[in-house]
Design an enzyme around this catalytic site. Structure first.
Site, PDB file in Angstrom:
ATOM      1  N   GLU A 189     -13.798 -12.101  -3.231  1.00  6.46           N
ATOM      2  CA  GLU A 189     -15.140 -11.404  -3.004  1.00  6.46           C
ATOM      3  C   GLU A 189     -14.510 -12.389  -5.043  1.00  6.46           C
ATOM      4  O   GLU A 189     -15.074 -12.355  -5.914  1.00  6.46           O
ATOM      5  CB  GLU A 189     -15.077  -9.705  -3.345  1.00  6.46           C
ATOM      6  CG  GLU A 189     -15.034  -9.005  -2.440  1.00  6.46           C
ATOM      7  CD  GLU A 189     -14.049  -9.443  -0.904  1.00  6.46           C
ATOM      8  OE1 GLU A 189     -12.841  -9.904  -2.003  1.00  6.46           O
ATOM      9  OE2 GLU A 189     -14.070  -9.219  -0.494  1.00  6.46           O
ATOM     10  N   HIS A 219     -14.050   2.077   1.630  1.00  5.33           N
ATOM     11  CA  HIS A 219     -15.691   1.978   2.511  1.00  5.33           C
ATOM     12  C   HIS A 219     -17.198   1.652   1.709  1.00  5.33           C
ATOM     13  O   HIS A 219     -17.937   1.516   1.497  1.00  5.33           O
ATOM     14  CB  HIS A 219     -15.923   1.137   3.829  1.00  5.33           C
ATOM     15  CG  HIS A 219     -15.405   0.263   4.238  1.00  5.33           C
ATOM     16  ND1 HIS A 219     -13.833   0.315   4.531  1.00  5.33           N
ATOM     17  CD2 HIS A 219     -15.137  -0.838   5.324  1.00  5.33           C
ATOM     18  CE1 HIS A 219     -13.624  -0.392   5.225  1.00  5.33           C
ATOM     19  NE2 HIS A 219     -14.480  -1.657   5.269  1.00  5.33           N
TER      20      HIS A 219
HETATM   21  C1  LIG Z   1     -12.126  -6.981  -0.103  1.00  4.49           C
HETATM   22  C2  LIG Z   1     -12.941  -7.348   1.198  1.00  4.49           C
HETATM   23  N1  LIG Z   1     -13.919  -7.189   1.757  1.00  4.49           N
HETATM   24  C3  LIG Z   1     -15.058  -7.691   2.609  1.00  4.49           C
HETATM   25  C4  LIG Z   1     -14.231  -6.594   3.677  1.00  4.49           C
HETATM   26  C5  LIG Z   1     -14.962  -5.965   5.172  1.00  4.49           C
HETATM   27  N2  LIG Z   1     -13.677  -6.992   6.025  1.00  4.49           N
HETATM   28  C6  LIG Z   1     -13.424  -6.173   6.694  1.00  4.49           C
HETATM   29  S1  LIG Z   1     -12.575  -7.153   7.614  1.00  4.49           S
HETATM   30  C7  LIG Z   1     -13.498  -8.377   7.222  1.00  4.49           C
HETATM   31  C8  LIG Z   1     -12.927  -9.522   8.325  1.00  4.49           C
HETATM   32  C9  LIG Z   1     -11.176 -10.303   8.074  1.00  4.49           C
HETATM   33  O1  LIG Z   1     -10.483 -10.838   8.758  1.00  4.49           O
HETATM   34  P1  LIG Z   1      -9.178 -11.009   9.241  1.00  4.49           P
HETATM   35  O2  LIG Z   1      -8.374 -10.919   7.893  1.00  4.49           O
HETATM   36  O3  LIG Z   1      -9.066 -12.611   9.886  1.00  4.49           O
HETATM   37  O4  LIG Z   1      -9.119 -10.386   9.677  1.00  4.49           O
HETATM   38  P2  LIG Z   1      -9.123  -9.717  11.317  1.00  4.49           P
HETATM   39  O5  LIG Z   1     -10.467  -8.580  11.352  1.00  4.49           O
HETATM   40  O6  LIG Z   1      -9.773 -11.277  12.151  1.00  4.49           O
HETATM   41  O7  LIG Z   1      -8.457  -8.815  12.183  1.00  4.49           O
HETATM   42  C10 LIG Z   1     -14.012  -8.541   6.404  1.00  4.49           C
HETATM   43  C11 LIG Z   1     -15.031  -9.491   5.693  1.00  4.49           C
HETATM   44  C12 LIG Z   1     -13.254  -5.938   3.566  1.00  4.49           C
HETATM   45  N3  LIG Z   1     -12.894  -4.922   4.227  1.00  4.49           N
HETATM   46  N4  LIG Z   1     -12.102  -6.038   2.782  1.00  4.49           N
END
Ligand SMILES: Cc1ncc(C[n+]2csc(CCOP(=O)(O)OP(=O)(O)O)c2C)c(N)n1
Lengths: 331, 328
Positions: A62, A131
């Site tokens: 972000e 959220h």
């Molecule tokens: C600061 C933030 N930005 C965006 C999100 C929305 N979001 C939740 S999980 C995710 C992807 C995360 O990917 P990764 O760290 O690889 O974990 P995975 O879901 O693959 O286990 C996003 C963008 C969030 N929860 N927190």
């Protein structure tokens, strides 16, 4: 008029902006390829239509997304970036609050930041406090940022287009709970001016000011109130900064009463500013106490029984209006 | 149970642990179809069980874990009570957090599962604080923080690694590289193919491992945890694994090549390990079936418990913000 959902209206605005002006680009987490294959999602199909040069999926970053918008806008582009959920704007806040909001001023007006941040907001989907957290009052407090919050599909399109072509940083808050709401949306490049409230319903006895989902909560309260002989005027704020003081003050001078409704926390919420502004500028016309209908000061809960405590409903609006009507409401 | 990976009991434990996690999450998948019973964003770690089981098996009781949005496996492996975990996921009063956490923010400090944050990248800075407390108090414990490959893009993760490196804090950073972040494949969101290589920049050891091989995960965890325990500072471990379900239960992975899903289904950590243990004569078909049916019984009991539990009383929505509510 075309029937569109709120989400489709936003989508149309983005497509029109991308079409009209090649300095516009769209960026954010999953704005190109999204987990949702849903025509009601604002960025659906844009990547296919405009290609990866204009519609850019970013890492989960972000601060970098907001920084991208600040730097690119200072260079004359018109970035439209997305913050996936309102609470995550805290991670982008340095760029928005200390930079986008201040640098024009600090440069003596030499620098300009025509950037738009689309933020997905709202509560009521059981995801909980990380959220769901509406932080508009927090942003409104900071100089240099404009904030708009549409409640209808038409304004979703019109405000987003105005935001994108505005010369200043604008935060466009999108209530996710409205994405599927249908409505009439004029075709083409329509603009809803920033800083102009909308009269959602005319009335004589009490002014209700609301925005976003809360506007619809307020609208649900007015016919039961009318049945009780109380005729409310409802103002859809649309734009928090700049604020349409004239519209609010004229209405309060007419009705003599004010009830503010929002889904964010009452304490230091945006309603406090509205109440203070009216108390300062239209005190003499007030015939009853100003009332705020808003959330308690708790993180947004998960359990449905708790969500119901958090989110104000039409009944809360009815009660607030009756309270401010005082004796007249009892007669 | 000895933690020697060659002991049959320990291997059976690792297998059982993964099966319990899988059965638990499969039930959540099924319940997610009924929005009345299972609300919220259910984000599962199906396919990543070997990471949860292998890492937590290497922990000592005093060690602390910090988890992220894919937390159920970490918590079950760390010893969470399945009934109160399920009740919390269903936002019931009897849940581990009284219905205030739901699926995304589970915190079970009593089993040293300190905190779950769904703000991506928020775990590592908090892990720095937890590890600082361990160093400060000479507890001998270490902190393990789980984060995704997508999270590795957040500035907070870099800042945490740097501070941990400078102060030689006992943190094991565990990046679960499951090939995806939301709908973005690794090469779209990450400038480097291997996140463990970043360790160089923070002067700590960094290694990667086949995250679908539970014993390999365990062995590398033991090695790197030893480094953390010895006072030499943090370490970074990258587990190469795969997210077999979508980003959440609403996500049907329309953007994933079905061949990729098939390829990884064939590499399912549970199926592969089960086969290995069968081949080596550690388990037989009967034992595998009984491990599965025990897990199913345990999961069914957790659902029955959660179903029978009420939602929290509305008034309690206002509680727990402060220890002592401020006056007025
Ligand atoms: C600061 C933030 N930005 C965006 C999100 C929305 N979001 C939740 S999980 C995710 C992807 C995360 O990917 P990764 O760290 O690889 O974990 P995975 O879901 O693959 O286990 C996003 C963008 C969030 N929860 N927190």
């Amino acid at each position: 008029m075309n029937q569109k959902t709120f989400g489709q209206a936003l989508n149309e605005a983005l497509a029109i902006a991308l079409e009209l002006d090649d300095t516009v680009f769209v960026a954010g987490e999953g704005v190109g390829i999204s987990i949702h294959q849903d025509p009601n999602m604002p960025t659906q199909g844009l990547l296919q239509q405009f290609g990866p040069g204009r519609v850019k999926d970013t890492p989960v970053s972000e601060a970098a997304i907001a920084g991208l918008a600040v730097g690119a806008s200072c260079m004359g582009l018109r970035p439209v970036v997305e913050i996936m959920f309102f609470p995550f704007i805290t991670l982008a806040s340095d760029m928005l609050i200390n930079h986008a909001g201040k640098l024009r001023y600090m440069s003596g007006g030499k620098s300009s930041f025509p950037l738009t941040v689309r933020v997905k907001a709202g509560s009521g989907f059981g995801a909980g406090a990380q959220h769901s957290h509406n932080l508009e009052a927090w942003l409104a407090h900071c100089p240099g940022l404009k904030i708009v919050w549409p409640s209808t599909p038409q304004d979703a399109k019109g405000l987003l287009l105005s935001a994108i072509f505005d010369p200043d940083p604008v935060i466009v808050v999108e209530d996710m709970m409205l994405y599927r709401m249908p409505g009439d949306v004029p075709a083409g490049d329509i603009r809803t001016p920033l800083g102009k409230a909308r009269l959602a319903s005319a009335g004589t006895d009490c002014t209700i000011v609301a925005y976003g989902s809360a506007l619809h909560t307020a609208m649900k309260a007015i016919s039961p109130l009318a049945e009780q002989g109380i005729c409310c005027e409802v103002i859809d704020l649309r734009s928090l900064v700049p604020l349409d003081k004239v519209c609010i003050l004229e209405s309060v001078r007419k009705t003599g009463r004010l009830v503010v409704v929002h889904e964010s926390i009452r304490f230091c919420g945006f309603g406090a500013e509205l109440a203070a502004m009216v108390a300062e500028e239209a005190f003499d016309s007030l015939k009853g106490p100003i009332r705020r209908v808003a959330a308690p000061k708790i993180p947004v809960p998960v359990a449905p029984t708790h969500e119901a405590v958090f989110k104000p409903g039409p009944q809360d609006v009815i009660q607030a209006v009756r309270e401010t009507m005082g004796k007249r409401a009892l007669s | 149970m000895t933690k020697d990976p060659i002991s049959p009991e320990f291997r059976t434990y690792l297998y059982t642990c993964m099966v319990r996690i899988r059965k638990f999450e499969e039930k959540i998948t099924a319940l997610s179809q009924e929005s009345e019973r299972m609300r919220g964003m259910q984000i599962l770690a199906t396919g990543q069980e070997a990471v949860a089981a292998g890492i937590t098996a290497a922990l000592e009781p005093a060690d602390v874990i910090i988890s992220n949005h894919r937390s159920h496996g970490h918590l079950i492996a760390r010893g969470a009570d399945m009934k109160s975990l399920m009740a919390e996921i269903m936002a019931k009063e009897t849940g581990v957090n009284g219905g205030k956490a739901g699926t995304l923010h589970l915190a079970i400090p009593e089993i040293n599962a300190l905190m779950t944050s769904t703000v991506v990248g928020a775990g590592p800075p908090m892990a720095v604080g937890a590890a600082f407390a361990q160093q400060y108090r000479h507890t001998g414990g270490i902190t393990v923080v789980f984060f995704g490959d997508g999270a590795a893009a957040e500035g907070s993760v870099h800042e945490a690694m740097n501070l941990a490196g400078v102060w030689k804090l006992p943190v094991l950073f565990v990046c679960e590289n499951n090939c995806w972040a939301g709908a973005q494949p690794h090469d779209v969101h990450c400038a480097t193919q291997h996140i463990f290589k970043r360790a160089v920049g923070y002067d700590m050891p960094g290694k990667s491992v086949d995250g679908n091989d539970v014993e390999a995960v365990y062995r590398l965890a033991m090695e790197l945890m030893e480094h953390c325990r010895s006072g030499k500072g943090p370490a970074l471990m990258e587990t190469m694994t795969y997210r077999m379900r979508g980003h959440g239960e609403q996500d049907h992975q329309h953007y994933v090549d079905p061949r990729e899903l098939e390829m990884w289904a064939a590499r399912c950590p549970i199926r592969c390990y089960g086969k290995q243990l069968l081949d080596e004569g550690i388990l037989d078909e009967g034992r595998i079936r009984s491990i599965e049916s025990d897990a199913e019984t345990e999961v069914a009991a957790s659902v029955a418990f959660a179903d029978a539990s009420p939602y929290p009383q509305p008034e309690t929505a206002l509680k727990d913000v402060f220890v002592q509510p401020p006056i007025a």
